[in-house]
Structure formats: C-alpha cells, structure tokens
Design a protein around this motif. Structure first.
Motif, mmCIF file in Angstrom:
data_model
loop_
_atom_site.group_PDB
_atom_site.id
_atom_site.type_symbol
_atom_site.label_atom_id
_atom_site.label_comp_id
_atom_site.label_asym_id
_atom_site.label_seq_id
_atom_site.Cartn_x
_atom_site.Cartn_y
_atom_site.Cartn_z
ATOM 1 N N GLU A 41 0.832 -1.206 0.000
ATOM 2 C CA GLU A 41 0.000 0.000 0.000
ATOM 3 C C GLU A 41 0.870 1.261 0.000
ATOM 4 N N THR A 42 1.897 1.280 0.825
ATOM 5 C CA THR A 42 2.801 2.424 0.884
ATOM 6 C C THR A 42 3.487 2.631 -0.459
ATOM 7 N N PHE A 43 3.957 1.550 -1.069
ATOM 8 C CA PHE A 43 4.601 1.636 -2.373
ATOM 9 C C PHE A 43 3.643 2.210 -3.420
ATOM 10 N N HIS A 45 1.094 4.134 -3.061
ATOM 11 C CA HIS A 45 0.642 5.500 -2.793
ATOM 12 C C HIS A 45 1.793 6.503 -2.752
ATOM 13 N N SER A 46 2.998 6.064 -3.116
ATOM 14 C CA SER A 46 4.175 6.940 -3.113
ATOM 15 C C SER A 46 4.565 7.315 -4.535
ATOM 16 N N ARG A 47 5.211 8.455 -4.665
ATOM 17 C CA ARG A 47 5.684 8.930 -5.971
ATOM 18 C C ARG A 47 6.942 8.159 -6.369
ATOM 19 N N HIS A 48 6.989 7.725 -7.653
ATOM 20 C CA HIS A 48 8.111 6.942 -8.164
ATOM 21 C C HIS A 48 8.522 7.429 -9.552
ATOM 22 N N THR A 63 7.495 10.720 -13.567
ATOM 23 C CA THR A 63 7.414 10.715 -12.113
ATOM 24 C C THR A 63 5.936 10.803 -11.765
ATOM 25 N N VAL A 65 2.538 9.022 -9.046
ATOM 26 C CA VAL A 65 1.994 8.126 -8.028
ATOM 27 C C VAL A 65 1.213 7.051 -8.784
ATOM 28 N N GLN A 83 10.873 -3.768 -5.003
ATOM 29 C CA GLN A 83 10.697 -2.834 -3.897
ATOM 30 C C GLN A 83 10.124 -3.468 -2.627
ATOM 31 N N THR A 84 9.284 -4.510 -2.775
ATOM 32 C CA THR A 84 8.577 -5.062 -1.611
ATOM 33 C C THR A 84 8.746 -6.565 -1.418
#
Length: 97
Positions: A41-43, A45-48, A63, A65, A83-84
C-alpha cells in the motif's frame, strides 16, 4: 464506466490480489500478512520514477503516483517485487468469492 482492474499477487505462501478502480482511483491490497500488505500500500501511494518503453531501447521517464491512472499502476507493478518482495502473478486469474 471503466472496469475494475484486478491482478493476482503473492508473497511466500500468502496469495492475494490488488484491486484498482479507475474512476475513484482507489486501490485495495488483499493479503493476509498485515506488514506485507502495508508495504505494498505504501509503495502504491508513493511517488516513483516510472520508465515507460517507447521503443526497444528507448524509455520515457515519468514521475508519478501509481494510483493516478491504470497505466501508471501497471508500470509500477513491474517494480513491485524489487521494492517489496511481492510477486505479481500476471497470468493467474483473480476470482472473487
């Protein structure tokens, strides 16, 4: 009205799925393990920095979300394992009971 997008995921023996509603831009992560679910969820909802292929060796850097659009979500899902540690099972169908 756009269709809800679902993709299967798993971490170790914990099988689940990610559900995305393109109209509301809401993403739901279904995994039994709360710590892993929170990491996904954090991944999401974060900008990448997302690399979108233009040609075989030509990429456009974006770039964003992942929840901003279905296209961004799919690009971000290609990085989810890195990432996870959660695998996306692209070919496994998601059946809701």
């Amino acid at each position: 009205m756009e269709e809800i997008y679902r993709v299967a995921i798993h971490h170790d023996n914990d099988c689940g799925y990610i559900e995305y509603d393109p109209e509301t831009k809401k993403v739901t992560v279904m995994l039994a393990d709360a710590v892993t679910r929170k990491a996904v969820e954090t991944f999401l909802h974060s900008r990448h920095l997302l690399r979108q292929a233009q040609r075989l060796r030509d990429f456009k850097d974006l770039t964003a979300v992942p929840t901003e659009s279905l296209a961004f979500l799919k690009l971000a899902l290609t990085m989810l394992w890195q990432q996870t540690g959660v695998f996306v099972d692209w070919s496994r169908p998601v059946t809701i009971r």
